[in-house]
Design a protein around this motif. Structure first.
Motif, PDB file in Angstrom:
ATOM      1  N   HIS A 240       0.908  -1.128  -0.120  1.00 17.28           N
ATOM      2  CA  HIS A 240       0.074  -0.220   0.071  1.00 17.28           C
ATOM      3  C   HIS A 240       0.888   1.361   0.137  1.00 17.28           C
ATOM      4  O   HIS A 240       0.018   2.639  -0.661  1.00 17.28           O
ATOM      5  CB  HIS A 240      -1.084  -0.344   0.863  1.00 17.28           C
ATOM      6  N   GLU A 241       2.161   1.680   0.599  1.00 28.88           N
ATOM      7  CA  GLU A 241       2.817   2.357   0.126  1.00 28.88           C
ATOM      8  C   GLU A 241       4.780   2.017   0.293  1.00 28.88           C
ATOM      9  O   GLU A 241       4.867   0.162   0.884  1.00 28.88           O
ATOM     10  CB  GLU A 241       2.775   3.222   1.669  1.00 28.88           C
ATOM     11  N   LEU A 270       0.771   0.856  -4.630  1.00 31.52           N
ATOM     12  CA  LEU A 270       0.301   1.462  -4.796  1.00 31.52           C
ATOM     13  C   LEU A 270       0.315   3.086  -3.835  1.00 31.52           C
ATOM     14  O   LEU A 270      -0.081   4.369  -4.812  1.00 31.52           O
ATOM     15  CB  LEU A 270      -1.305   0.894  -3.434  1.00 31.52           C
ATOM     16  N   SER A 271       2.063   3.385  -3.950  1.00 25.86           N
ATOM     17  CA  SER A 271       1.488   4.857  -3.262  1.00 25.86           C
ATOM     18  C   SER A 271       3.563   4.206  -3.575  1.00 25.86           C
ATOM     19  O   SER A 271       3.688   3.787  -2.194  1.00 25.86           O
ATOM     20  CB  SER A 271       1.816   5.221  -1.799  1.00 25.86           C
ATOM     21  N   LYS A 272       3.854   5.456  -3.725  1.00 26.15           N
ATOM     22  CA  LYS A 272       5.729   5.055  -4.020  1.00 26.15           C
ATOM     23  C   LYS A 272       6.156   6.186  -2.636  1.00 26.15           C
ATOM     24  O   LYS A 272       7.092   6.094  -3.032  1.00 26.15           O
ATOM     25  CB  LYS A 272       6.254   5.450  -5.797  1.00 26.15           C
ATOM     26  N   SER A 289       5.402  -1.000 -12.694  1.00 24.10           N
ATOM     27  CA  SER A 289       4.885   0.065 -12.593  1.00 24.10           C
ATOM     28  C   SER A 289       3.516   0.999 -12.887  1.00 24.10           C
ATOM     29  O   SER A 289       3.210   1.709 -12.711  1.00 24.10           O
ATOM     30  CB  SER A 289       5.890   0.706 -14.634  1.00 24.10           C
ATOM     31  N   ASP A 290       2.460  -0.167 -13.293  1.00 28.36           N
ATOM     32  CA  ASP A 290       1.565   0.260 -13.284  1.00 28.36           C
ATOM     33  C   ASP A 290       0.828  -0.296 -12.303  1.00 28.36           C
ATOM     34  O   ASP A 290       0.984  -1.353 -11.948  1.00 28.36           O
ATOM     35  CB  ASP A 290       0.311  -0.241 -15.066  1.00 28.36           C
ATOM     36  N   SER A 314      -9.186  -0.705  -1.739  1.00 26.21           N
ATOM     37  CA  SER A 314      -9.452  -0.814  -3.732  1.00 26.21           C
ATOM     38  C   SER A 314      -9.331  -1.125  -4.666  1.00 26.21           C
ATOM     39  O   SER A 314      -9.389  -1.614  -5.467  1.00 26.21           O
ATOM     40  CB  SER A 314      -9.387   1.401  -3.437  1.00 26.21           C
ATOM     41  N   TRP A 315      -7.970  -1.759  -4.546  1.00 29.60           N
ATOM     42  CA  TRP A 315      -6.853  -2.532  -5.597  1.00 29.60           C
ATOM     43  C   TRP A 315      -7.169  -3.898  -5.655  1.00 29.60           C
ATOM     44  O   TRP A 315      -8.039  -4.222  -7.034  1.00 29.60           O
ATOM     45  CB  TRP A 315      -5.901  -2.658  -5.176  1.00 29.60           C
TER      46      TRP A 315
END
Length: 626
Positions: A240-241, A270-272, A289-290, A314-315
């Motif tokens: 998630h991060e 999900l959050s880089k 990357s996606d 959410s994903w």
């Protein structure tokens, strides 16, 4: 009549065959039968050579089959060693442990799909300009002009534009890649602001321990059932991060273990934002990357998808809408224990293959919330607590897969004592000082303000004991830290200048072994429903530290009151009791050491890596199509 040459009868001197007549032999005659016979004519002088030729041809086939078999075996052997991280001799031209910088850079190619460069990001300071990038662009374009092939020139230009775009993106995101960089605007960053900002001590660790995590090889127990289960299988892990906090660190170690055991790993982030991207690259973990359609297509090919936070809901929901088979692939390892996380994840709780929790209290809490919302789970949630990782077990002097004859547990305990002395000197601590550490993100739920109030209470009522107290608070700059709360802590210390002389700060870092080695006591002061599990508690106990924790959540499941530490109530009423517990341990060094030893024994029995992966393997066996 002119005689006609025929290949059917022997006759002339040149070895040809001669027939004196144009007429063919009658069909039933002996001559016709002899001329049209399908049997091979044998000559005594050539029979031996014919047999040898046939033998040679058959032996040649066998020889080629043997060569193909040996070639296939050699390929499988080297692929196996590579998958297990066993590349100490640099078989693959610059792999793990390789010293060839060109090969090391080329080996990183392909780890991240087109959006992120795989080479180690350039170290850019805040004030760096783009001069270096401009020079690189000029050099690349000059090479293109000198290229004589039009086709190659076209491909190279396209590749150059792609690399330039990637470098520009890296420049923008470099601030979150730095190990000590701050993740939130508004968090003070200067040493003058915190007065005593110490660490990280990574280079000091490397020099004293004569070992570094960068030199680690595979740590998989290949004889264990977990290794046999995941070998050659494909997993997709959802982060998630990338902050230096519990869930991302646990998933980073899980991905490393999968790779070490021969599995294929892809990571969706999900959050880089956070400081773990460089660590993912260093460990050769592929990052997609996606996080939308491309990640869904990769996930559909996996044996199992493992998501490690309620934030991944959410994903998961989008993936389940994308494919009808998604619910049979997802193992959801939830690591939060607050109601807002439950509310955001409840639409998909009963649509995944299995839920997994960290502690008994967390599992009971989420099950109760499901009953309140009339959510019918189709399965019994599993329980897999976190464990002490191999690196910290190795440094603490506990058995791990990194031990060697020259780095036994006894020798590592000696080095840990040397590391303690060196780090405490760097911090400016005396032998009589008692260092109390609180390592977590800095936010109200972690209770750092209540800890400072306890220390101030001790300073006011027992100054003789408080003069030996030093408090280390981390992690400054963590993405989960709240800037407003950090400022509240600094304002509180400004109102109590005598207390501020006893407080040290340390940045967010993955190199925490030196902090545990230098400490005497660990405080886990999580509020609300308490800590979900608290791996910091397990790590501190492994280093022989007694733990002062809140009587709630996963902390009370790990800490045995009056045995491995002391528990206190939640909230402000617990602050006074915490102050008394700190005073008690300051005055009684023998009790500190006894509690610490009992804590080490409990970690050795219940929270080592083998314990965790044994339970994890049982869950995987139930989830995967075996």
């Amino acid at each position: 009549n002119t005689p006609r040459l025929s290949p059917l009868r022997p006759g002339n001197k040149g070895g040809s065959y001669f027939s004196p007549s144009r007429k063919s032999a009658p069909r039933g005659s002996p001559t016709f039968r002899r001329l049209n016979s399908t049997q091979t004519r044998r000559f005594d002088g050539k029979s031996g050579s014919s047999i040898n030729s046939q033998c040679f041809r058959s032996n040649r086939v066998i020889m080629w089959l043997l060569l193909i078999t040996l070639w296939a075996y050699a390929g499988f052997y080297f692929q196996s060693r590579w998958a297990h991280g066993d590349n100490k001799e640099n078989f693959f031209n610059g792999g793990y442990g390789g010293e060839n910088p060109v090969s090391e850079k080329s080996n990183k190619r392909g780890l991240i799909d087109a959006d992120i460069d795989t080479a180690p990001p350039p170290v850019l300071s805040r004030g760096n300009n783009t001069g270096g990038l401009k020079k690189k662009k000029d050099a690349l374009m000059k090479n293109l002009v000198n290229n004589k092939s039009p086709a190659k020139r076209k491909i190279s230009r396209r590749e150059t534009r792609r690399r330039i775009q990637i470098q520009d993106k890296l420049k923008e995101t470099q601030a979150v890649e730095d190990r000590v960089d701050l993740q939130e605007e508004g968090i003070p960053s200067t040493n003058a602001t915190y007065r005593f900002l110490v660490g990280p001590f990574g280079s000091l660790e490397d020099n004293i321990l004569e070992w570094s995590p960068e030199t680690r090889s595979g740590t998989c127990d290949r004889k264990a059932a977990f290794a046999r289960l995941v070998w050659s299988r494909k997993f997709v892990l959802i982060f998630h991060e990338l902050s230096v906090t519990g869930a991302p660190l646990a998933m980073l170690e899980l991905a490393s273990e999968f790779l070490s055991c021969g599995a294929t790993i892809s990571v969706v982030v999900l959050s880089k934002k956070g400081g773990l991207m460089s660590e993912l690259l260093r460990r050769k973990i592929k990052v997609l990357s996606d996080k939308s359609e491309s990640s869904f297509k990769n996930a559909m090919k996996a044996d199992l998808i493992i998501a490690a936070s309620a934030v991944c809901s959410s994903w998961i929901e989008q993936y389940l809408d994308y494919t009808v088979l998604g619910s049979s692939q997802i193992l959801w390892w939830i690591m939060e224990n607050r109601r807002e996380y439950f509310d955001r994840s409840k639409p998909v709780l009963n649509r995944v293959k299995k839920l997994m929790f960290l502690s008994e209290s967390q599992s009971k809490q989420w099950t109760a919330w499901c009953r309140e919302e009339n959510i019918q789970l189709n399965f019994e949630p599993s329980l897999v607590p976190l464990s002490l990782n191999d690196e910290l077990a190795f440094v603490s002097g506990m058995p791990s897969s990194l031990n060697t004859p020259s780095s036994s547990t006894e020798s590592m305990q000696e080095k840990r004592r040397a590391l303690r002395s060196a780090v405490r000197r760097e911090m400016g601590l005396n032998e009589s000082d008692v260092l109390v550490v609180s390592l977590s993100s800095i936010n109200p739920g972690k209770g750092q303000l209540l800890l400072l109030e306890s220390a101030n209470h001790l300073l006011t009522n027992h100054p003789d004991a408080a003069k030996h107290l030093k408090i280390l608070i981390g992690s400054v700059g963590s993405k989960s830290s709240k800037p407003a709360f950090v400022k509240t802590l600094l304002e509180y210390l400004s109102l109590h200048p005598e207390l501020s002389e006893s407080v040290l700060w340390t940045p967010a870092t993955t190199r925490v072994a030196s902090l545990y080695a230098a400490a005497d006591v660990c405080v886990m002061n999580s509020q609300g429903v308490g800590e979900t599990f608290g791996r910091v508690t397990v790590e501190a106990m492994a280093f022989g530290l007694p733990v002062l924790g809140t009587d709630a959540g996963g902390t009370k499941e790990i800490v045995d009151h009056n045995e491995t530490g002391l528990l206190h109530p939640l909230g402000r009423p617990g602050a006074a009791i915490l102050a008394g517990n700190i005073e008690f341990l300051i005055r009684n060094g023998s009790v500190r050491r006894e509690m610490g030893m009992r804590g080490r024994e409990k970690v050795g029995k219940m929270y080592m890596k083998g314990n965790m992966y044994h339970k994890f393997g049982q869950v995987l066996y139930k989830c995967m199509r075996i």
